[in-house]
Design an enzyme around this catalytic site. Structure first.
Site, PDB file in Angstrom:
ATOM      1  N   LYS A   1       4.978   9.606   8.245  1.00 57.29           N
ATOM      2  CA  LYS A   1       5.036   9.037   9.570  1.00 57.29           C
ATOM      3  C   LYS A   1       5.966   9.445  10.560  1.00 57.29           C
ATOM      4  O   LYS A   1       5.873  10.834  10.849  1.00 57.29           O
ATOM      5  CB  LYS A   1       4.843   7.457   9.516  1.00 57.29           C
ATOM      6  CG  LYS A   1       3.697   7.019   8.911  1.00 57.29           C
ATOM      7  CD  LYS A   1       3.872   5.593   8.704  1.00 57.29           C
ATOM      8  CE  LYS A   1       2.705   4.973   7.967  1.00 57.29           C
ATOM      9  NZ  LYS A   1       1.180   5.054   8.235  1.00 57.29           N
TER      10      LYS A   1
ATOM     11  N   TYR B   1       0.811  -1.049   0.097  1.00 55.85           N
ATOM     12  CA  TYR B   1       0.036  -0.050   0.024  1.00 55.85           C
ATOM     13  C   TYR B   1       1.059   1.187  -0.048  1.00 55.85           C
ATOM     14  O   TYR B   1       1.743   1.387   0.897  1.00 55.85           O
ATOM     15  CB  TYR B   1      -0.994  -0.168   1.397  1.00 55.85           C
ATOM     16  CG  TYR B   1      -1.556   1.190   1.405  1.00 55.85           C
ATOM     17  CD1 TYR B   1      -1.512   2.117   2.540  1.00 55.85           C
ATOM     18  CD2 TYR B   1      -2.811   1.424   0.595  1.00 55.85           C
ATOM     19  CE1 TYR B   1      -2.174   3.243   2.736  1.00 55.85           C
ATOM     20  CE2 TYR B   1      -3.571   2.625   0.807  1.00 55.85           C
ATOM     21  CZ  TYR B   1      -3.205   3.493   1.681  1.00 55.85           C
ATOM     22  OH  TYR B   1      -4.268   4.754   2.118  1.00 55.85           O
TER      23      TYR B   1
ATOM     24  N   ASP C   1       9.618   2.920  -1.234  1.00 54.59           N
ATOM     25  CA  ASP C   1       8.547   3.652  -0.233  1.00 54.59           C
ATOM     26  C   ASP C   1       8.737   3.179   1.328  1.00 54.59           C
ATOM     27  O   ASP C   1       8.363   2.089   1.543  1.00 54.59           O
ATOM     28  CB  ASP C   1       7.004   3.031  -0.610  1.00 54.59           C
ATOM     29  CG  ASP C   1       6.015   3.683  -0.009  1.00 54.59           C
ATOM     30  OD1 ASP C   1       4.735   3.534   0.024  1.00 54.59           O
ATOM     31  OD2 ASP C   1       6.248   4.395   1.178  1.00 54.59           O
TER      32      ASP C   1
HETATM   33  P1  KE4 Z   1      -0.434   8.318   4.460  1.00 54.67           P
HETATM   34  O1  KE4 Z   1      -0.977   9.160   3.299  1.00 54.67           O
HETATM   35  O2  KE4 Z   1      -1.458   7.850   5.228  1.00 54.67           O
HETATM   36  O3  KE4 Z   1       0.395   9.499   5.344  1.00 54.67           O
HETATM   37  O4  KE4 Z   1       0.584   7.513   3.773  1.00 54.67           O
HETATM   38  C1  KE4 Z   1       0.517   6.476   2.883  1.00 54.67           C
HETATM   39  C2  KE4 Z   1       1.198   5.408   3.057  1.00 54.67           C
HETATM   40  C3  KE4 Z   1       2.258   5.076   2.161  1.00 54.67           C
HETATM   41  N1  KE4 Z   1       3.079   4.205   2.081  1.00 54.67           N
HETATM   42  C4  KE4 Z   1       3.183   3.393   2.990  1.00 54.67           C
HETATM   43  C5  KE4 Z   1       4.062   2.224   2.973  1.00 54.67           C
HETATM   44  C6  KE4 Z   1       2.008   3.367   4.002  1.00 54.67           C
HETATM   45  O5  KE4 Z   1       2.064   2.453   5.219  1.00 54.67           O
HETATM   46  C7  KE4 Z   1       1.133   4.151   4.099  1.00 54.67           C
HETATM   47  C8  KE4 Z   1      -0.080   4.618   5.110  1.00 54.67           C
HETATM   48  N2  KE4 Z   1      -0.024   3.284   5.957  1.00 54.67           N
HETATM   49  C9  KE4 Z   1      -1.413   3.294   6.582  1.00 54.67           C
HETATM   50  C10 KE4 Z   1      -1.201   1.899   7.681  1.00 54.67           C
HETATM   51  N3  KE4 Z   1      -0.665   0.913   7.237  1.00 54.67           N
HETATM   52  C11 KE4 Z   1      -1.831   4.335   7.270  1.00 54.67           C
HETATM   53  C12 KE4 Z   1      -3.138   4.203   8.193  1.00 54.67           C
HETATM   54  C13 KE4 Z   1      -4.406   5.119   7.762  1.00 54.67           C
HETATM   55  O6  KE4 Z   1      -4.587   4.883   6.358  1.00 54.67           O
HETATM   56  O7  KE4 Z   1      -5.178   5.554   8.411  1.00 54.67           O
END
Ligand code: KE4
Length: 429
Positions: free
Chosen positions: A270, A147, A242
């Site tokens: 994060k 993701y 990523d």
């Molecule tokens: P954000 O747009 O949520 O800051 O980041 C997206 C993203 C991109 N790449 C990786 C590897 C990620 O894990 C994420 C976001 N992770 C999720 C949880 N696995 C965020 C939690 C959520 O969507 O509320």
């Protein structure tokens, strides 16, 4: 175990459901995969969350990764307070942005220049656009169960909440948006080589989670990593790591520092914001200088490099620059992983861990890609999740997420968690 009193969370949820889709601002929080009432959090401190009904939880979500130093960490709070007193956003450059950029560049040698944005999604979306602009090609390779945020072109066979909610191909993503995305199985070396043999002239980039968190914690094979770097190098495609989740999590230099791989672009999020909204993408100067205003690849953002968010990020990364901290996270992570596996006993399970991120899979087969991950017993996970929540342990509310230990956790917290797991599996108190 005290009887669950969720009166105030239930009332808060009922109210939120009238105002926001699913009562949440991110589906990952909705307890969709585990059922029951999401706990509404009043405050958090160190390794602990406190919900509206006054219950304390040992926290293993850490806001889905950012809170590696624990909640309300003194230096971070002080930095944000001080920044707020100077004004919250100017729409003009500040030294703090250079300070954070310098910390990122010094920690991650493959990053010679970096652009700050507001989320991991913005970081990956921008990195993909840059790779396409730099190479003049359209195709992007991603991996099922990975993701990268809710970027239209990457929301195909996505992991995280998309996979949990079993909507890997989201409505609203048009065929046109997805048409240039090639989805392979993670660790599939043959598949990768076949795709490059057939379409190398069209492939702008390959993007992956170098340690997956979004189908649960899954690690790449050495052969896969080597093939990724060789194939992209040989055919002029960019390798995008990523590291939104793994950056500053699995090591100060991210997964790439553990794996000995130099990607062309890295995305971050994060932890780099210390709990405030910061994303970043960076890489070789020669590539990054294609970004406006030096180059012509467009990307912009009102609050990018925001003074409060950069203050939190700087305060965080400065503290993480201490190797002893990662040694401690390794000790605590290993203790927890061993304890959870021992507590699970003969229940079919496996544990995958890198440092302070890990997943207890309800699947006895080692999870190496999405086809294995999707065979997990998610019902069993949901039961375990609720049993742990009742015992004051807050795990990620999906089988397809990683749990995180912070520097604020103690051996006592870990042992309390393991004992709660023993009781949960035994159906005891
Ligand atoms: P954000 O747009 O949520 O800051 O980041 C997206 C993203 C991109 N790449 C990786 C590897 C990620 O894990 C994420 C976001 N992770 C999720 C949880 N696995 C965020 C939690 C959520 O969507 O509320």
């Amino acid at each position: 175990m005290n009887v669950e009193n969720t009166t105030k969370s239930m009332a808060a949820f009922d109210r939120a459901l009238q105002l926001m889709p699913g009562g949440v601002n991110s589906p990952a929080r909705a307890f969709g995969a585990v059922g029951g009432t999401p706990r509404f959090i009043e405050r958090a401190e160190g390794a602990y969350l406190y919900d509206l009904d006054g219950k304390r939880y040992i926290d293993y979500i850490g806001s889905w990764g950012p809170m590696i130093l624990g909640h309300a960490q003194a230096e971070i709070v002080a930095a944000v307070e001080a920044a707020a007193r100077q004004g919250t956003s100017f729409g003009a450059p500040t030294e703090a942005e250079s300070d954070l950029a310098e910390l990122i560049i010094s920690a991650v040698p493959s990053i010679e220049k970096v652009r700050l944005v507001n989320s991991g999604t913005e970081a990956t979306m921008s990195a993909i656009r840059l790779a396409r602009g730099y190479t003049g090609r359209s195709r992007v390779v991603k991996f099922a169960g990975n993701y990268h945020g809710h970027v239209d072109s990457l929301l195909v066979a996505a992991g995280s909440s998309a996979a949990t909610l079993s909507v890997p191909n989201s409505p609203g993503v048009t065929p046109g948006a997805a048409a240039d995305t090639i989805v392979l199985a993670y660790n599939d070396v043959a598949g990768l080589e076949e795709v490059f043999a057939a379409q190398s002239e069209q492939i702008a980039a390959v993007i992956l989670e170098p340690v997956v968190g979004n189908m649960g914690c899954v690690v790449p094979t050495e052969l896969f990593l080597r093939s990724l770097r060789e194939q992209t190098e040989q055919h002029g495609a960019l390798l995008i790591y990523d590291e939104v989740m793994t950056g500053f999590r699995v090591a100060y230099g991210g997964a790439q520092s553990l794996q000995g791989i130099t990607p062309d672009l890295t995305t971050l999020g994060k932890i780099v914001g210390g709990g405030l909204p910061v994303g970043a993408y960076g890489g070789r100067k020669e590539v990054m200088d294609h970004v406006l205003p030096v180059g012509s690849v467009f990307q912009a953002g009102t609050l990018s490099g925001n003074p409060l968010a950069t203050a939190a990020g700087i305060a965080t990364l400065r503290q993480l620059a201490d190797p002893a901290l990662y040694e401690r996270l390794e000790v605590l992570g290993a203790r927890l992983a061993a304890g959870l596996s021992e507590a699970a006993g003969s229940i079919p399970h496996s544990v995958t861990r890198i440092g302070s991120m890990m997943t207890l899979f309800f699947n006895s087969e080692k999870v190496t890609d999405w086809s294995v991950a999707e065979k997990c017993d998610t019902e069993c996970f949901a039961t375990f999740f609720q049993a742990m929540l009742d015992r004051g342990i807050y795990l990620p509310c999906s089988q397809y997420e990683a749990l995180f230990v912070s520097a604020a956790h103690t051996e006592e917290d870990i042992d309390e968690t393991i004992q709660a797991a023993r009781n949960a599996f035994a159906g005891g108190k």
